[in-house]
Motif scaffolding. Structure first.
Motif, PDB file in Angstrom:
ATOM      1  N   MET A  54     -10.294 -77.223  26.349  1.00  0.00           N
ATOM      2  CA  MET A  54     -10.752 -75.844  26.552  1.00  0.00           C
ATOM      3  C   MET A  54     -10.001 -74.850  25.671  1.00  0.00           C
ATOM      4  O   MET A  54     -10.426 -73.705  25.519  1.00  0.00           O
ATOM      5  N   SER A  58     -14.328 -72.676  21.089  1.00  0.00           N
ATOM      6  CA  SER A  58     -15.631 -72.660  21.765  1.00  0.00           C
ATOM      7  C   SER A  58     -16.714 -72.264  20.770  1.00  0.00           C
ATOM      8  O   SER A  58     -16.463 -72.133  19.571  1.00  0.00           O
ATOM      9  N   TYR A  64      -8.762 -69.968  20.271  1.00  0.00           N
ATOM     10  CA  TYR A  64      -8.604 -69.261  21.547  1.00  0.00           C
ATOM     11  C   TYR A  64      -7.251 -68.554  21.629  1.00  0.00           C
ATOM     12  O   TYR A  64      -7.171 -67.359  21.932  1.00  0.00           O
ATOM     13  N   ARG A 105     -16.113 -70.080  26.335  1.00  0.00           N
ATOM     14  CA  ARG A 105     -15.853 -71.508  26.539  1.00  0.00           C
ATOM     15  C   ARG A 105     -16.559 -72.040  27.777  1.00  0.00           C
ATOM     16  O   ARG A 105     -16.738 -73.232  27.914  1.00  0.00           O
ATOM     17  N   LEU A 109     -18.237 -75.507  24.648  1.00  0.00           N
ATOM     18  CA  LEU A 109     -17.085 -75.779  23.796  1.00  0.00           C
ATOM     19  C   LEU A 109     -17.555 -76.172  22.404  1.00  0.00           C
ATOM     20  O   LEU A 109     -18.711 -76.548  22.198  1.00  0.00           O
TER      21      LEU A 109
END
Length: 430
Positions: A54, A58, A64, A105, A109
């Motif tokens: 995660m 994404s 991220y 996300r 993803l």
């Protein structure tokens, strides 16, 4: 009293907003209703693998962590056998950045072989470092396999075998994502210097058009009641012998949970506990010992664990623990001792309430248990427990035939039964 407001989007996403005008920060917490218990027994470790995936990018956001840092935030996640939780703390003025990141996300993803390969290697290294090569690292793998025969709590969140992650395929990972990481499987909590009327349209904007997933109906095998004591002895390259005992107990939402938690507190939480006072200070059997409960949704475990001092046999130490247990079962506990345990819990709750992060995570957790409002009733439920209830739990839970006992012995201090460097010696009575 933790105040909050609640609304649900049409795609099933549950949203809680906790306003705190005393802070300029905010926490965005997303709890997904998926943990290690939801994994295929032949493909374990996936929930934890996703804790890493995660953060691997994404659909519209390749990095991220970089975006979180630009917004002045910090983030992390954790996985248990029941849930997976992701959180960001950042200035409240930048709340929309967090919603953008979390919604993207949740949408999808950036699935690709390169990202999967990177995170697969990271998780495998974590498995080796913390569970295969670290002293005492495999303790809970052994205990879980002793205590659970059919329920998926029998494996750890890192996974049952290293090969399961090594062999994880992209199509398996995608299937796991679209089954579990959907809006209707999540609880979003926004806490801090925010206002619900301002947050709600932002949540609608970023999460409203994410498709709901298929309803997930959890059907897990029920663990049979343990009828016989189970024991194992293992030899490892560790500096000191250790003793572990685990007893099946109720699940987190069972009313008996509160008396069980208080029992564990009195037995072995802190230096004033019975185990510490009698077995560390008086008899000097252990260098340290403590007791605690695993707060799992399905029936969990009450555990006792301690490191033995040189010259003390595991059998001798176990017998001493049983005498302390029997003392509680026969004579009960004084109200003063029970009140002390309650006071300690109350101080822990008060301390947690000072943390914005803890409030956000706990609101999501209690909503997942059934109702976020229960967070404000917890201490009252502990206060209602009397000494008779604790004695009853000690009698029903801490039974010989329900015990899972592990002697984790130092290879350097003992000769293995074969006189060789045997990896494991098992003396099981199951």
């Amino acid at each position: 009293m933790i105040q909050f407001e609640r609304f649900t989007l049409s795609n099933g996403l549950k949203v809680l907003v906790h306003e705190d005008a005393h802070t300029a920060h905010a926490v965005v917490n997303v709890l997904y209703n998926v943990g290690a218990r939801d994994e295929d027994p032949d493909k374990t470790g996936f929930a934890h693998l996703f804790e890493h995936l995660m953060f691997g990018g994404s659909r519209h956001i390749p990095n991220y962590d970089e975006e979180v840092q630009r917004a002045g935030g910090e983030n992390n996640a954790f996985t248990s056998n029941d849930i997976t939780d992701y959180y960001i703390k950042l200035p409240a003025a930048n709340i929309e950045t967090a919603l953008w990141l979390e919604s993207d996300r949740m949408l999808e993803l950036n699935f690709n072989e390169k990202s999967l390969d990177v995170q697969r290697k990271v998780v495998c290294e974590e498995f080796k470092e913390h569970y295969l090569n670290k002293p005492y690292g495999d303790v809970w793998q052994i205990i879980r396999e002793m205590a659970y025969r059919v329920h998926p709590y029998r494996w750890m969140t890192i996974g049952k075998e290293l090969s399961h992650i090594e062999q994880a395929r992209l199509e398996d990972v995608k299937a796991f994502f679209y089954r579990h990481y959907r809006p209707n499987q999540a609880i979003l909590v926004i806490a801090g210097g925010v206002r619900t009327q301002e947050v709600q349209p932002l949540v609608e904007k970023w999460f409203g058009d994410i498709p709901a997933g298929e309803p997930y109906h959890r059907q897990l095998p029920r663990e049979p009641i343990q009828q016989q004591k189970r024991m194992q002895t293992v030899y490892r390259d560790v500096p000191a012998d250790a003793l572990y005992m685990a007893f099946p107990m109720c699940g987190r939402t069972d009313p008996a949970y509160y008396a069980t938690e208080l029992l564990a507190q009195m037995l072995g939480d802190g230096e004033s506990s019975r185990l510490h006072q009698q077995l560390v200070k008086q008899k000097q059997y252990f260098s340290h010992i403590h007791a605690y409960v695993l707060e799992s949704a399905d029936p969990g475990l009450l555990a006792i664990e301690g490191k033995l001092l040189p010259g003390i046999a595991a059998e001798q130490a176990e017998e001493a623990i049983w005498k302390i247990i029997e003392e509680i079962q026969v004579n009960g506990i004084p109200e003063q001792e029970l009140q002390k345990a309650k006071n300690r819990l109350e101080s822990l709750f008060a301390f947690e309430e000072n943390s914005l992060m803890a409030r956000a995570i706990n609101l999501a957790y209690f909503e997942w248990l059934g109702n976020a409002a229960w967070i404000n009733e917890e201490m009252q439920r502990f206060e209602k427990v009397n000494s008779d209830a604790v004695q009853q739990i000690a009698t029903t839970v801490l039974q010989q035939q329900r015990a899972n006992v592990l002697y984790y012995l130092s290879r350097a201090l003992h000769k293995s039964p074969t006189g060789t460097s045997a990896e494991i010696s098992v003396a099981a009575r199951s």
